[in-house]
Design an enzyme around this catalytic site. Structure first.
Site, PDB file in Angstrom:
ATOM      1  N   HIS A 237      14.987 -66.499  90.734  1.00 33.24           N
ATOM      2  CA  HIS A 237      15.708 -65.365  91.336  1.00 33.24           C
ATOM      3  C   HIS A 237      15.185 -64.039  90.774  1.00 33.24           C
ATOM      4  O   HIS A 237      14.985 -63.066  91.495  1.00 33.24           O
ATOM      5  CB  HIS A 237      17.202 -65.455  91.005  1.00 33.24           C
TER       6      HIS A 237
ATOM      7  N   GLU B 244      17.238 -69.365  87.437  1.00 33.64           N
ATOM      8  CA  GLU B 244      17.569 -67.932  87.455  1.00 33.64           C
ATOM      9  C   GLU B 244      16.296 -67.104  87.334  1.00 33.64           C
ATOM     10  O   GLU B 244      16.202 -65.998  87.877  1.00 33.64           O
ATOM     11  CB  GLU B 244      18.558 -67.585  86.340  1.00 33.64           C
TER      12      GLU B 244
END
Lengths: 497, 497
Positions: free
Chosen positions: B265, B262
């Site tokens: 991202h 994550e």
């Protein structure tokens, strides 16, 4: 429900959703948002507000309301219509240009206020306060509610409240507070009151605060408790109500009474009729009534002798080292210490009203042009001395202490004092109507009080006006004597007057 | 910038704000919202989506775009126009009725999927999947992008990607993965690999995860890390990007690789050009490119030998009892364990692609009517056996494991595998272009890699298409050989093949 009303409800529901979105953006900003998000968040909030305004003033809504006007409606439906018309009328009569000007000016004024307070220099904020005032004057002139500029602004926070009523009520309260304060200051009890000492761990404070909130009937499935620099309560629907507090290491009472205060607000929001959600009546009646709920729990309950019969042993358990040797009587005096201080937010029940009266008098004079901005600090300090017997050491703890004026909130302060008055009048009835209320509170059972408030206040939302509700519950309109007599009885006893 | 473009930008900015509001509502729902808030939150989100659609298809925007069409624009301005036209065209050609039908059906389908998965009974979900498919077929027919229904749906997630290209790429990848898997399974190394044992405290996991995220260059002033049942990343602007993970007591690696994934991202979202904020180009190019960033950090960096030269001593420090006696080599094998398992989300780098290929083949056949819904579990299990050599024990760990189809996400799965391919192709270039990349990573210095990605990928936003960007950086279009060769080299070494 007729079809036209259903279409109307669909629109008011979208408006409620948009309002909730704005509140979620604010809550997140205060509690969760990383610091660099501020600029974008400001724009997101502005966009949400602009769309709200657009939908509120849309002709589809206006047309529906016109058609509903002549229909046969239930009384709660008619109230919805009145509320929406009232809000729409305000939105329509204030020009867009002025709304944007005010928002922008307030944003800058706030920054200058922060700076000025930091440097304790009112002159840095003065020009911005001047701008705010002239825009608010313009706004007040646009609003067609009464001939009084001040009353037009007050109406936003306390719908239906007259300037003359405020004047009458505050004039009645003022000398009584002054006299009571003088008597308390002369009491030998004053010098005996103990101040809390020691270090109170945040987790223990949180745990105790959560226990009290649970006992008050706060629904954790429909709410949260978080931390933020300035405690507040916000509700996105009766099923999602959030409060915050802040924890001071050296004094548990700041966070705790903050939690009880915001908890009172939260019970109101959680107690609104969920079947009304999305309708204009599914909101608190006024800020004064909202404040009555927080003050009732914070002061009438939370600083009450009976309340601590149950909770003091538990508090001592949470902080055994720090509170071991304090007696029940000593503790009650400590949480009810009366003392003139320059700061409003930490003021006790007796001096609090005097702080509000000073702000009421000054903001009204500023708005009406009877007082120049540059003379404000002098006037502030003179009133502090004459009403409370002290002078702030500087602008920061004096005229610059509150955020409100920088945000353009003029006419807002009176609702704080009204809240205290409403609370006393409501509690007087609660004692009469709820069997063994005091006994229940002493046994830690706060639910009968919450139920009574839920049925008589929370569930109503805006189906009644503040006046109608207080008459329905207590048989008379707002009467400051309840508050004065509550204070007199309580503090004569505490201070052995 | 010309005046017409400025007006256009004002509108796209409001659209960006509305999109961010929707994301904030979702983030809050996943991480903070009390349980009872769900129903109202669903309505708030629907209202935000409806207003977004309304503003997107508003004639003011259409008119402005028509006028801009013939004007002399900078290339980035033209890209903005193209992107907005693309999005508007999609919104206009799918009828409102269908959008609402899909949203409602998906909401119900999701509930039945939860129930069916809980009871491990596909037949409970089957009728809803059938409805979803027929509505998605209708939607695909409305979209005027190509003659392939499937391609029309893929385009939403991976703009410009052709069905034929997917087929060609996946056909190339498939046999190589199968072969590599077989060779690994036959390796004697397999039986020597150690699994982590012990109890890993959440605070220690959090602390270590935050350290890694900081080293990756995650900006804490512009982001947060929280907990949620399903890890995700969401960005409200480059200045406010939030990720979540979940902590398992018995295995630190789930949360840690989740954070790195994550985090990849998040670096993309934080790295978008802030001066473009509010424009249609200030977004990730595609889901495949987004996934390339998370996979690059999670696998190419996070499961890399050099990376752990720096981090393993620190990890041992965080969990002294649990990891004391594991060597660097043993550790690297443990975090790169290849193993056929029925579950996609925990799959290793070799088998992951096979999971995606199964979903790609099946969802395409379902959409095109070549496969009946009732035959899906049988087909699923047969493919699992033939591609991965295992059969799911039941529907819950088989055909019902993923949420995507219940949400109406058809054509989404391929982007996960594309992400892995893009990641390998990008990393190949990064190694060539960044001096001493491996040495820097081994020394804990991840910033040169982040800077290279920021400059070459993140900052661009949508100023280029995926194809244009990958050609610009690597000199050729997406080429699966980079991924295949990366896997081969890495796993031949690890498993001594």
């Amino acid at each position: 429900m007729n079809k036209t009303f259903q279409s109307f409800r669909k629109l008011t529901q979208s408006l409620a959703d948009l309002k909730a979105m704005g509140s979620i953006l604010s809550w997140d900003q205060e509690t969760m948002m990383p610091s660099k998000g501020a600029a974008t968040r400001a724009r997101q909030r502005a966009t949400a507000a602009a769309i709200y305004h657009e939908k509120l003033t849309d002709s589809t809504l206006t047309d529906l309301m016109k058609r509903l006007e002549d229909m046969d409606l239930a009384s709660w439906e008619r109230r919805c219509l009145q509320e929406m018309r009232r809000e729409q009328a305000k939105a329509l009569c204030v020009p867009r240009r002025l709304v944007e000007d005010l928002a922008e000016t307030a944003a800058t004024a706030y920054e200058f206020w922060v700076k000025a307070r930091h440097e304790s220099d009112f002159s840095k904020f003065a020009p911005w306060l001047g701008k705010i005032l002239s825009l608010k004057r313009e706004e007040a002139q646009c609003l067609n509610i009464s001939e009084s500029l001040y009353e037009n602004l007050v109406d936003e926070y306390e719908p239906g409240m007259k300037e003359s009523a405020l004047e009458r009520i505050f004039n009645r309260v003022h000398p009584h507070l002054t006299l009571l304060l003088e008597r308390i200051m002369a009491s030998p009890v004053q010098s005996r009151i103990r101040r809390f000492k020691g270090s109170f761990s945040t987790p223990a404070q949180k745990g105790f605060g959560r226990d009290v909130l649970s006992a008050m009937g706060f629904d954790w499935g429909a709410g949260r408790l978080d931390q933020s620099p300035h405690p507040f309560c916000t509700g996105f629907s009766p099923q999602d109500v959030r409060i915050t507090t802040r924890y001071l290491q050296e004094d548990f009472s700041a966070a705790l009474f903050g939690i009880i205060h915001e908890g009172g607000h939260a019970l109101y929001e959680q107690g609104l009729n969920p079947t009304h959600h999305g309708l204009p009546i599914c909101e608190a009646i006024s800020l004064g009534i909202h404040e009555s709920q927080s003050r009732l729990w914070e002061n009438q309950v939370g600083r009450n002798r009976a309340f601590w019969s149950f909770w003091l042993p538990r508090l001592k358990n949470a902080f055994p080292g720090q509170l071991e040797d304090i007696s029940h009587d000593e503790f009650i005096l400590s949480v009810n210490l009366v003392e003139s201080s320059p700061v409003r937010v930490t003021a006790d029940e007796v001096t609090y009203g005097l702080h509000i009266i000073i702000r009421f008098e000054l903001e009204r004079a500023l708005l009406n042009g009877d007082l120049e901005v540059k003379s404000l600090p002098t006037e502030w300090n003179q009133r502090m001395e004459s009403y409370l017997g002290i002078r702030p050491r500087n602008d920061a703890e004096g005229v610059l202490q509150d955020i409100h004026w920088s945000h353009g909130l003029i006419g807002y302060f009176p609702t704080y004092l009204l809240g205290n008055l409403y609370a006393a009048q409501l509690m007087d009835q609660a004692v009469k109507k709820i069997p063994d209320l005091e006994k229940n509170i002493a046994a830690g059972n706060l639910m009968p009080l919450r139920e009574w408030l839920r049925t008589n206040v929370h569930m109503l939302g805006k189906t009644l006006t503040a006046d109608e509700m207080i008459v329905k519950i207590t048989g008379e309109t707002l009467n400051p004597e309840f508050f004065l007599s509550y204070l007199k009885t309580k503090f004569e006893d505490l201070y052995e007057l």
